[in-house]
Enzyme design. Sequence first.
Site, PDB file in Angstrom:
ATOM      1  N   GLU A 175       0.829  -1.199   0.000  1.00 47.07           N
ATOM      2  CA  GLU A 175       0.000   0.000   0.000  1.00 47.07           C
ATOM      3  C   GLU A 175       0.866   1.252   0.000  1.00 47.07           C
ATOM      4  OE1 GLU A 175      -3.887  -1.416   2.513  1.00 47.07           O
ATOM      5  OE2 GLU A 175      -2.069  -0.959   3.671  1.00 47.07           O
ATOM      6  N   ASP A 177      -6.849  -4.345   9.007  1.00 51.65           N
ATOM      7  CA  ASP A 177      -6.220  -3.536   7.961  1.00 51.65           C
ATOM      8  C   ASP A 177      -6.516  -4.063   6.561  1.00 51.65           C
ATOM      9  OD1 ASP A 177      -4.701  -5.836   8.116  1.00 51.65           O
ATOM     10  OD2 ASP A 177      -2.963  -4.847   8.997  1.00 51.65           O
TER      11      ASP A 177
END
Length: 337
Positions: free
Chosen positions: A55, A228
């Site tokens: 990410e 997450d």
Amino acid sequence: MEIAQIIRAVGRDAIMDEMVERLTEGFRALGEGRLPPSPPRSGFVRESNGTGVLEWMPHHDPGSSATVKVVGYTPANAAASALPTIIGTISRYDDATGRLTALADAVVLTALRTGAASAVASRLLARGDSRVVGLIGTGAQAVSQLHALSRSFGIERVIVHDVDQDNADSFLIRSKFLGLDVSIAPPEAIAAEADIICTATTTEVGAGPVFGDVDTLQHVHVNAVGADLPGKTELPVALLRRALVCPDHLEQARAEGECQRLSDEEIGPDLATLVAGPGAAEAARDTPTVFDSTGFALEDHIALDVLLGFADRMGLGTPIDIEYHPRDALNPYPDEA
């Protein structure tokens, strides 16, 4: 190596204290509209070494700089590669020119700012006389979670659990520098006895809560760190629905935090709002509260500021030429080509 030099020279406590105070200031400025919000992180899921993600997390401070962290979350790393579950790099760019001005490893910074954010939330939402801390998940994040809390609360007892018994056993050694009484217990015992609970696990998507919906202390505060990914959650939904749930970044938490399972009406104010106006937090301290900590780019921006400040004062940092600047800015090729 230079990050390790800074930690050794400045001291773990001083760095953590600085991180907590700077994050508090940053959240307050965000809540008061004096700082721009960070966009939610983006990235992709990887399946090459078990399920993981890569990410990127950007924050822009107009007129000053932009910070971008690229982070990998790979639960298989510890067993397969002897690497941390969370690894990454963080870069800083000058806002006027777009030039890269700093590049740093983000492993320690991520752990520090995540623990510090939990301390900011806990100072607001947990009772000041909290003495028992429970940790479910005893990886690298657990160390900084406990360290940050120990700087704000008079902790007398710590109870921990991990599905990997070796991790739980080694945590007794890794946390020894704190001088706290740490013991291992089942997750339901932690949920029933702890004033403050931190969950930082690598539970899989759809695996369900990491502890059952048992009776907790009426004033329990939970720092939920491990959700997450879409579909990955740690807490019983019944606990969420009877608690004041405060996300760090609302849009992000709706997508991949504990807030995934809640309606808009069931989600409380975000952390920046609470820091700027703590009245709602004070009114909730004798009821269950949850900090939905997904981690966002402003935290990384502030963490890098802290690191660069110490590096500058200590004369640390290695100048390197990464960018190529041709003699003629309008000609990308070198003269001799």
